[in-house]
Design an enzyme around this catalytic site. Structure first.
Site, mmCIF file in Angstrom:
data_model
loop_
_atom_site.group_PDB
_atom_site.id
_atom_site.type_symbol
_atom_site.label_atom_id
_atom_site.label_comp_id
_atom_site.label_asym_id
_atom_site.label_seq_id
_atom_site.Cartn_x
_atom_site.Cartn_y
_atom_site.Cartn_z
ATOM 1 N N SER A 1 -0.612 -5.957 7.613
ATOM 2 C CA SER A 1 -0.346 -4.823 8.500
ATOM 3 C C SER A 1 -1.436 -4.662 9.552
ATOM 4 O O SER A 1 -1.158 -4.495 10.742
ATOM 5 C CB SER A 1 -0.211 -3.536 7.682
ATOM 6 O OG SER A 1 -0.047 -2.412 8.520
ATOM 7 N N GLU B 1 0.828 -1.206 0.000
ATOM 8 C CA GLU B 1 0.000 0.000 0.000
ATOM 9 C C GLU B 1 0.861 1.254 0.000
ATOM 10 O O GLU B 1 0.563 2.228 -0.707
ATOM 11 C CB GLU B 1 -0.947 0.024 1.210
ATOM 12 C CG GLU B 1 -1.880 1.224 1.167
ATOM 13 C CD GLU B 1 -2.753 1.361 2.406
ATOM 14 O OE1 GLU B 1 -3.107 2.510 2.748
ATOM 15 O OE2 GLU B 1 -3.078 0.336 3.035
#
EC number: 1.17.7.4
Length: 319
Positions: free
Chosen positions: A229, A131
Site C-alpha cells: 500500500s 492491515e
C-alpha cells in the site's frame, strides 16, 4: 558509443522503516532460536525479495493458521491480525510471536479504547488489505465501518452520529486521507479524532521525500511490491506532483526503459518494505545505459527503532 547523460535523484528517507526492520529481525531471530521451519502467517512484509530470502532460510509462509502445525512456532505479519488469530493459536497451544508494527498496534489500542467508551469506529482504509482486516478484527463485527473514498462517507449508516470516532490505515496517502477526514467531520461534527495522526512517520516521510524531488525530475521509479500500500501511494503522490512518468517496479528487471527515452532526470524512491539492495540494483541498471550522476534529496533523518519481543531478546542474550 557515448552514453546519454542522466541524473538520478535518490529520495531519502526510503526503504525499510523501523516496523519492517523489526518484523524481518523477528523471523531471523526465531529461526536462530528454534531452527527451521518457522511458520509465518501471511507475508511478513509486502516484498517478494524479502519473503524469498526468508523462505530460503527456512521460513514457511502460510495464509491461515490451520496450515501451520502446532509443534512449530508461528509468526504474525507486520500488518497485524484480527484478535481471533492469537486466540486460536492459544487454543491450539502454539508458540507464537507477534510481529505487528507497534504503530499499527497503536491504532488497535485506540480502536479498543473508543469501543470501551461506547463509540462506533469508522476506519479509513483499503478493503482486503491485511492491515485493514487486522484492525477491523480487533472489535466485534459491525463496530468498525470502512470507508475508502469521500463518496463512501455519504453512504455511511451509523448507529449514533454523536458517538463516533475514526481511525486510519497507517500506509495511506496523506492528501487523500485529508479529503476523507474533511468529509467525515463535515457530516459528523462530533466525531472523535485521533490524538495523533494514524498515518505512520515512515509513510509521511517517504511521501514528503517524493514531493521534494518531484520538481527536479521527469520520471519517478518507486521500488516496491504491487501489493504494498505505501509503495502504491508513493506512485500516486509522484503523479499528483506532476511526474510525467511514475512507475512501480519490484526490481531493475521491471523497468520500462521505453517510457524513459529522452529523459535526463529520474527520481528513485523505495517503499517501506523494499531493501536497499534493490535500490543499488536499479542504480547499476541506469549506469549500464546512461552516464549517470546520483544526487541525494534528503528531507529528514529517521532514527526510530523498535525492540523485538522479549521472548527473542532473552534468547539472544543467553550465552
Amino acid at each position: 558509443m557515448t552514453k546519454p547523460p542522466l541524473t538520478l535523484y535518490l529520495a531519502a528517507p526510503r526503504g525499510f522503516c523501523a516496523g519492517v526492520d523489526r518484523a524481518i529481525k523477528i523471523v531471523e531471530m526465531a529461526l536462530e532460536k528454534w531452527g527451521a521451519p518457522v511458520y509465518v502467517r501471511h507475508e511478513i512484509v509486502h516484498n517478494k525479495f524479502v519473503v524469498d530470502r526468508l523462505r530460503d532460510m527456512g521460513a514457511v509462509f502460510v495464509e491461515e493458521l490451520d496450515e501451520a502445525p502446532t509443534d512449530r512456532p508461528v509468526i504474525f505479519s507486520a500488518h497485524g491480525v484480527p484478535k481471533s488469530v492469537p486466540a486460536e493459536a492459544e487454543r491450539r497451544n502454539m508458540v507464537y510471536v507477534d510481529a505487528t508494527c507497534p504503530l499499527v498496534s497503536k491504532v488497535h489500542l485506540e480502536a479498543e479504547r473508543h469501543h470501551e467508551n461506547g463509540l462506533q469506529m469508522i476506519m479509513i482504509g483499503h478493503a482486503g488489505h491485511p492491515e485493514t482486516i487486522g484492525t477491523m478484527g480487533q472489535l466485534p463485527e459491525g463496530e468498525v465501518l470502512l470507508v475508502e473514498t469521500v463518496e463512501d462517507v455519504a453512504g455511511l449508516d451509523v448507529r449514533d452520529p454523536e458517538r463516533l470516532a475514526y481511525i486510519t490505515q497507517t500506509t495511506l496517502s496523506i492528501d487523500d486521507t485529508a479529503a476523507i477526514v474533511a468529509a467525515l467531520r463535515e457530516r459528523f461534527p462530533a466525531i472523535n479524532i485521533p490524538r495523533k495522526e494514524d498515518i505512520c512517520y515512515a509513510t509521511t516521510n517517504r511521501q514528503g521525500a517524493v514531493k521534494a524531488l518531484s520538481d527536479r525530475i521527469e520520471a519517478l521509479l518507486v521500488i516496491g511490491a504491487p501489493n504494498s500500500s505505501n509503495s502504491r501511494r508513493l506512485v500516486e503522490v509522484g503523479r499528483a506532483a506532476g511526474c510525467r512518468v511514475a512507475q512501480l517496479v519490484q526490481r531493475a528487471t521491471d523497468i520500462d526503459w521505453d517510457s524513459l527515452q529522452g529523459v535526463t532526470a529520474v527520481g528513485v524512491a523505495a517503499g517501506a518494505s523494499a531493501p536497499e539492495v534493490l535500490v543499488d540494483e536499479v542504480i547499476a541498471a541506469f549506469r549500464e545505459r546512461f552516464d549517470t550522476t546520483v544526487e541525494l534529496v534528503e528531507t529528514v533523518k529517521e532514527r526510530v527503532e523498535f525492540k523485538v519481543p522479549r521472548i527473542l531478546r532473552e534468547t539472544a542474550e543467553t550465552p
